[in-house]
Design an enzyme around this catalytic site. Structure first.
Site, PDB file in Angstrom:
ATOM      1  N   ASP A   1      -4.498  -4.687   6.025  1.00 27.60           N
ATOM      2  CA  ASP A   1      -4.818  -5.545   4.883  1.00 27.60           C
ATOM      3  C   ASP A   1      -3.684  -6.537   4.646  1.00 27.60           C
ATOM      4  OD1 ASP A   1      -6.380  -6.465   2.765  1.00 27.60           O
ATOM      5  OD2 ASP A   1      -5.395  -5.140   1.329  1.00 27.60           O
TER       6      ASP A   1
ATOM      7  N   SER B   1       0.865  -1.181   0.000  1.00 23.63           N
ATOM      8  CA  SER B   1       0.000   0.000   0.000  1.00 23.63           C
ATOM      9  C   SER B   1       0.898   1.226   0.000  1.00 23.63           C
ATOM     10  CB  SER B   1      -0.947  -0.037   1.209  1.00 23.63           C
ATOM     11  OG  SER B   1      -1.852   1.051   1.168  1.00 23.63           O
TER      12      SER B   1
ATOM     13  N   HIS C   1      -2.731  -0.857  -3.282  1.00 27.01           N
ATOM     14  CA  HIS C   1      -3.864   0.049  -3.094  1.00 27.01           C
ATOM     15  C   HIS C   1      -3.660   1.292  -3.953  1.00 27.01           C
ATOM     16  CE1 HIS C   1      -4.308  -1.935   1.113  1.00 27.01           C
ATOM     17  NE2 HIS C   1      -4.859  -2.656   0.157  1.00 27.01           N
TER      18      HIS C   1
END
Length: 199
Positions: free
Chosen positions: A139, A19, A46
Site C-alpha cells: 500500500d 502500517s 492501517h
C-alpha cells in the site's frame, strides 16, 4: 473560505502512510515536525476496525501539533494532523475539503494509502509531499507513483531502518521516490520543503 488553503509556495499538503510498526514511526515523525507546521498533514495508518481506536490520543501526546480523526466535509487545516478513521478511506479535494468513504478495499486494506496519495496528487499536484513509513504489503506504492507523476515529492523511510520494510521498499521499487531516509531524518526534510514558502 479559502483562507485555510495555502495558496502560495511550493508545497501545500503532507500525506503520510504507515502500517505495521507505524505508531512508533509516526510518533517520532510527528514529534519532530515542530508546533508551527504551515500545511495540513493527512495520515493513513492501517487499524483494526473491530476495536475503538485511540491513535489520535496516543499521537497527540507525542507531538505539539493538533491531532484528530478526520471528519467528512471538514477542511484540512494547516498545522493539524488529520487521521483516517478505521475502515474508512480518506480523500481530499482541490478545495481542501476531506471526504471519507467505505468503498471497496484496496490491496486488502481500508483506509488505503494509495487512494489518499492519488487524491492528494490530483488536488495538489506538484505541491504535494507523500511519505511512506514502516509497514507490510504494497500500500502506498501506486499512490507514490501518482504523486511523482504530478510533480510532487515522495519520501520513503529507508527500508533497512524500518521495523517492517514491505511498504517503503515497494515505494522505492517504483522509482518514484525522491528521498530514502532513516526515520529520524524525515521530519527535517519535510520541514525544509514546506517552510521554503516563508522565505
Amino acid at each position: 473560505m479559502t483562507a485555510e488553503l495555502p495558496s502560495s509556495g511550493p508545497y501545500g499538503i503532507v500525506a503520510v502512510a504507515s502500517s505495521a510498526g507505524g505508531i512508533q514511526g509516526l510518533s517520532k515523525l510527528l514529534g519532530a515536525l515542530g508546533p508551527e507546521l504551515s500545511v495540513p498533514v493527512l495520515l493513513v495508518q492501517h487499524l483494526d476496525p473491530r476495536h475503538r481506536t485511540v491513535i489520535a490520543d496516543v499521537l497527540a501526546r507525542r507531538t505539539d501539533l493538533p491531532v484528530k480523526l478526520a471528519e467528512a466535509g471538514e477542511r484540512a487545516r494547516a498545522g493539524t494532523v488529520h487521521i483516517a478513521p478505521p475502515d474508512r478511506h480518506l480523500l481530499i479535494g482541490a478545495d481542501g475539503v476531506l471526504t471519507l468513504t467505505d468503498s471497496e478495499l484496496v490491496h486488502f486494506v481500508r483506509p488505503s494509502a494509495d487512494l489518499l496519495f492519488e487524491s492528494v496528487a490530483g488536488a495538489y499536484g506538484e505541491r504535494a509531499v507523500a511519505v511512506v513509513l514502516t509497514g507490510t504489503g504494497r500500500d502506498g506504492a501506486m499512490g507514490a507513483e501518482a504523486v511523482s507523476s504530478r510533480g510532487g515529492t515522495v519520501i520513503a523511510q529507508d527500508p533497512a531502518s524500518a521495523e517492517f520494510s514491505g511498504m517503503p521498499q515497494a515505494a522505492v521499487d517504483t522509482g518514484a521516490v525522491d528521498f530514502v531516509l532513516p526515520l529520524e531524518e524525515i521530519a527535517a526534510v519535510v520541514r525544509g520543503l514546506v517552510e521554503v514558502k516563508r522565505q
